[in-house]
Scaffold this active site. Structure first.
Site, PDB file in Angstrom:
ATOM      1  N   CYS A 227      -2.021   1.241  -3.801  1.00 50.39           N
ATOM      2  CA  CYS A 227      -2.577   1.361  -2.456  1.00 50.39           C
ATOM      3  C   CYS A 227      -3.631   2.452  -2.390  1.00 50.39           C
ATOM      4  CB  CYS A 227      -1.460   1.639  -1.457  1.00 50.39           C
ATOM      5  SG  CYS A 227      -0.482   3.111  -1.836  1.00 50.39           S
TER       6      CYS A 227
ATOM      7  N   GLU B 138       2.046   1.605   6.269  1.00 50.55           N
ATOM      8  CA  GLU B 138       1.024   1.904   5.262  1.00 50.55           C
ATOM      9  C   GLU B 138       0.501   0.575   4.758  1.00 50.55           C
ATOM     10  OE1 GLU B 138       0.604   2.561   0.740  1.00 50.55           O
ATOM     11  OE2 GLU B 138       2.207   3.849   1.504  1.00 50.55           O
TER      12      GLU B 138
END
Length: 688
Positions: A297, A258
């Site tokens: 994020c 990720e």
């Protein structure tokens, strides 16, 4: 002699202070030295082998339900002491809300995966999908199973969520039956270490299930094997470098990444000023720019707005950002804390400077802003900054550079197709959102943008009250994205658990596969007993045990009576003159009559260990039943799932799944279903 605390690592079942000078950790608010961390002196090969030989064995022997109950116990334990982590969290720059997301959100993920155990069999492995028929006579079949990989999960986490980042991954690999070595980012690993210390002290996890590396972790991936799993959260450049390591490539080690994500939010064309959707949009963007000081994020980096609404959005958003008080998160009135470190401040300023070469800075500034209760000189503070692009198709840095802090850019668009095209220019994102009351517009955007996004939130007045928002990954939904976002998936309910399992196709006779999987495979040999299964307690029942019922010949009176009772007068059951052009030859019995009659045939009416009918699964009516046909039932124990007591005084019990095979006088099945019954245990002490 230094008095600075040395934050120890947890390796090989022992707490080990780091060797050497270590890496300094600073209070993001005051700039004061907190502690030092390091990974010098750790033997990563020994840690990995210890995890495989001790931790993996201990977890692998447990069933999914036992692992799930372990997670529940751990979640309850941590929830009871969660407030002790907040003071440490404030030192990372987090506000109370930020800390709640990190700490309570992480513990909530443990609870979610503890509950997910009920989706799996009460076995150490998972029987995946339906039986595949591989032969004409049914004596050779296939069945997929999934077993825990015999390695260790190595989690390399980012600095922004020291608790959630650990627990959202740990919950999944522990439920799957794999141990973990957790390596949080050095800047904030003191908070992760504090919770791991409590996890270890609790004794809830078996030996070897968890190890912790608080330092840089250089070399941690050197000993990986094909049975291990690596997960990475951080920058795309670092992730690509790690993913391309020779040992990762040569041994085909699963690597879930990720990475950087230029997420966007779209204001719908008809979400005009004064509408609830316009106000929701402003609120959502402001929140995503300032929560965790923009260090998420999933934060909104690109704000896509209809061209004619650019001025209105800029004005409204600037007004809201102006109300954001930056400062010490422990003070009343402060709405945004600090970044994690001074290094992060410098990096964000650098990226904003590059973005400002193509875009106009229309709100905020990189220096000379107010900080409540602290100093911008000593703390890691930045104020919210809003930029404006004249043309997102020409000025493309906004689609290439991420300022990982409280900064975002307004970008104009003219139609939904353009909005989706701009969204795709991020080259793969974790999340996009569109705020609109027009479901057609929402659908058009989703169809054009979904290929480039791991998640899309559609927000409007109907969902706003309970929506978890643009920036909140949920345990039962996948967290990840294609392309630039890393191409990985975390969580996602059962999907996430399967990342840590090996899928294997089994082939053999139905009887053999029934015995191997402990889930009855259709066509397998029956175990017959003169005692009715409804007279047996949970422990006494065997998978494959079958009761053959007496038979019943269906009549037109049955069909008419069932129609009268149920109110189902569908023409195929009641009007023989309307059957021309259908698949039916004559009046056909209701499928639910067949199922109800089957229950009448197999149920043992006397009071016994069966407490109740718990539900029905996989019901199919595979052949018409006409008047004059004779049906019988083969009732087979398909699967058993023990249940834990909610209260000490509860009845100890389990769920028994029975395969109901209703067949006609030719022996062919006419209906197949799985019923769930709740059955009392002999041992009323129950399970832990």
């Amino acid at each position: 002699m230094s008095t600075t605390p040395n934050i120890p690592n947890f390796a090989l079942g022992q707490w080990q202070p780091h060797e050497g000078e270590g890496i300094a950790q600073y209070n993001a608010i005051t700039g004061q030295l907190i502690s030092t961390v390091g990974s010098q002196g750790l033997d990563y090969a020994a840690m990995a082998q210890y995890a495989r030989e001790v931790g993996n064995r201990n977890l692998r022997k447990m069933t999914f339900h036992q692992r799930g109950r372990m997670l529940k116990k751990l979640a309850l334990h941590l929830y009871g002491m969660r407030k002790k982590y907040y003071p440490l969290s404030y030192q990372t720059g987090a506000t109370k809300v930020d800390s709640w997301i990190d700490i309570d959100g992480g513990i909530g993920t443990l609870f979610a995966y503890a509950s997910l155990r009920k989706k799996f069999q009460d076995q150490p492995y998972f029987v995946d999908g339906e039986t595949a028929p591989l032969s004409k006579e049914g004596t050779f079949v296939g069945q997929h199973i999934m077993v825990p990989r015999r390695g260790v999960a190595i989690h390399i986490n980012a600095f922004n969520f020291p608790i959630w980042g650990m627990l959202e991954k740990l919950a999944v690999n522990l439920l799957a039956g794999m141990p973990a070595i957790v390596k949080p980012a050095e800047q904030t690993s003191y908070l992760t270490q504090a919770m791991v210390q409590d996890i270890v002290a609790s004794g809830i996890l078996p030996e070897g299930a968890l190890q912790l590396v608080c330092g840089s972790g250089v070399g941690i991936l050197d000993p990986v094997t094909s049975q291990d799993v690596v997960t990475f959260t951080g920058s795309a450049s670092t992730g690509r470098m790690l993913k391309s390591l020779p040992q990762i490539v040569e041994q085909a080690v699963p690597f879930n990444m990720e990475a950087d994500s230029l997420n966007c939010s779209v204001l719908g064309l008809n979400a005009l000023p004064g509408t609830p959707e316009f106000d929701l949009f402003i609120k959502e963007v402001r929140k995503e720019m300032t929560v965790k000081a923009g260090q998420k994020c999933t934060a909104i980096r690109r704000i896509l707005v209809p061209r004619q609404q650019m001025d209105a959005v800029q004005e409204a958003l600037s007004q809201q950002l102006a109300k954001t008080v930056v400062g010490d998160p422990q003070l009343d009135g402060v709405r945004m804390g600090a970044l994690a470190s001074k290094e992060q401040v410098a990096e964000v300023r650098k990226q904003v400077g590059l973005l400002a070469e193509e875009n106009e800075l229309v709100f905020g500034q990189m220096t000379d802003f107010e900080v409540m209760g602290a100093s911008a000189e000593t703390g890691a503070f930045l104020a919210p900054m809003l930029m404006r692009s004249a043309d997102g198709f020409k000025a493309t840095r906004v689609h290439e550079l991420e300022a990982f802090g409280p900064a975002s850019t307004l970008i104009p668009y003219d139609n939904t197709e353009e909005a989706a095209a701009l969204a795709r220019m991020g080259k793969g994102s974790l999340v996009a959102s569109i705020v609109t009351a027009d479901d057609t517009e929402a659908r058009d955007f989703v169809m054009e943008a979904a290929s480039h996004h791991g998640r899309i939130l559609i927000l409007n007045r109907d969902s706003a009250k309970e929506s978890t928002g643009h920036g909140s990954p949920m345990p039962l939904l996948s967290h990840g994205g294609p392309g630039r976002a890393g191409g990985g998936e975390e969580m996602g309910g059962m999907r996430g658990v399967k990342h840590y399992l090996q899928r294997t196709a089994l082939q053999g006779s139905p009887t053999t596969l029934s015995n191997v999987t402990q889930t009855y495979q259709y066509g397998g040999r029956y175990i017959e007993d003169q005692v009715h299964p409804f007279r047996k307690h949970f422990e006494e029942l065997q998978v494959g045990e079958t009761w053959i019922t007496h038979k019943h010949t269906v009549s037109e009176t049955d069909i008419t009576n069932f129609a009268n009772v149920s109110g189902d007068n569908f023409y195929a059951h009641m009007d023989a003159t309307s059957l021309e052009g259908t698949i039916f030859e004559q009046r056909v019995a209701h499928g639910y009559f067949v199922l109800a009659k089957a229950a009448g045939l197999f149920v043992e009416p006397r009071k016994g260990p069966v407490l109740l009918n718990y539900g029905l699964e996989e019901c199919r009516f595979v052949k018409p039943v006409y008047p004059g046909m004779t049906i019988g039932v083969r009732l087979t124990v398909k699967e058993k799932v023990a249940q834990e007591k909610r209260e000490p005084e509860d009845i100890a019990k389990g769920i028994v799944k029975f395969l109901v095979d209703v067949y006609d006088e030719t022996g062919e099945s006419v209906a197949i279903a799985t019923i769930l019954t709740m059955v009392k245990m002999l041992d009323q002490n129950g399970i832990d």
